[in-house]
Design an enzyme around this catalytic site. Sequence first.
Site, PDB file in Angstrom:
ATOM      1  N   ARG A   1     -15.436 -10.749   5.659  1.00 38.75           N
ATOM      2  CA  ARG A   1     -14.132 -11.266   4.420  1.00 38.75           C
ATOM      3  C   ARG A   1     -12.925 -12.002   6.209  1.00 38.75           C
ATOM      4  NH1 ARG A   1     -10.321  -8.056   2.541  1.00 38.75           N
ATOM      5  NH2 ARG A   1      -9.778 -10.113   1.853  1.00 38.75           N
TER       6      ARG A   1
ATOM      7  N   LYS B   1     -14.638   3.135   8.365  1.00 41.12           N
ATOM      8  CA  LYS B   1     -15.943   2.126   7.626  1.00 41.12           C
ATOM      9  C   LYS B   1     -16.871   2.584   7.764  1.00 41.12           C
ATOM     10  CE  LYS B   1     -15.607  -2.321   6.836  1.00 41.12           C
ATOM     11  NZ  LYS B   1     -14.928  -3.553   6.733  1.00 41.12           N
TER      12      LYS B   1
ATOM     13  N   ARG C   1      -3.626  -1.333   4.128  1.00 41.91           N
ATOM     14  CA  ARG C   1      -3.513  -0.998   4.607  1.00 41.91           C
ATOM     15  C   ARG C   1      -2.349  -0.107   4.053  1.00 41.91           C
ATOM     16  NH1 ARG C   1      -7.477  -3.076   6.746  1.00 41.91           N
ATOM     17  NH2 ARG C   1      -7.455  -4.400   8.862  1.00 41.91           N
TER      18      ARG C   1
END
Length: 330
Positions: free
Chosen positions: A128, A193, A327
């Site tokens: 992204r 992640k 975040r």
Amino acid sequence: MSLYLEEVEMRALINLLQDGEFHPGDELGSALEISRAAVWKQVQKLQDAGLDIQSVRGKGYRLAYPMEWLDGADIKQRMPGSALSLLKQLQVSILEASTNDLAMKMASDGVGSGYVCLAEQQTAGRGRRGREWVSPFGSNLYLSTVWEFYQGASQLEGLSLATGVAVAKALAGLGVDSLGLKWPNDILVSGAKLCGILLEMTGDPSGRCQVVLGVGVNHRLPRSAGQKIDQPWTRIEDVKPGIGRNQLAASIISELLFMLDTFSRAGFAAFYEDWQSLDIYMNKSVVIKTGTTDVHGVARGVDSTGGLILELPDRTETFKGGELSLRGAD
């Protein structure tokens, strides 16, 4: 040397190295019927591509981990019949600029729903907001899926979130624990992640269109390659060792096809509750970075279209995807 012969030599060299033992260059050269210098050049190419080949003077070369080649027939054999009925074509490549680029081209050419492509390596993988997706050779999973919709962009609301739910379901089915989703579509394990998702569209924004769902999963991403990643990350190898790439591909492709089939009929509503249960920032203080300003608030899940609901001191505001970044406030 032709591209075909180079690929044959590359496969043969990798297969010789993945028994976990060191092999001297002259031994490899004899087995491959090439010179020792040619072996060294092939090893350099594979190392430059990101394959974790160890080299020790006096011992030779070996792969840090055995490499499982992506195999279309093996993947399809591992998929349930109900998923295979939704699969139109499965294409496996050694090298692509980006599986999304290939899928977008195929979509524009009219391939239709159920096309899936995978690659051993991407030279221009992206995530992204135009970020690079680190894509070393034979270490991860890079795949893209095409699906056709008939009501334009309005039918696609929440699709990126539903994609995250589908990938998380596939991983959970393989025994991966501590999974969570970060809006709009990152898959994390214990806050690090593991997977990323990129959706792109071609066709008529108000009518018949094709959507490409790109999924990247860190499988055995070498630590050296991971130095380019600017956030905490993890790998399948760290969280659930023993999952092969073909099994991983079969599980994710199957769940993506199931999700797309359901989504085309029921939309995001069919995945809303699952998303809410996996949302790692639910009822937590967060920051949304818009590129020009930082918006602080408390995340309250998502609405029926997949928009992020943020509680501010004086109001509640809903944010859509695009160039936004979420975040934790701390």
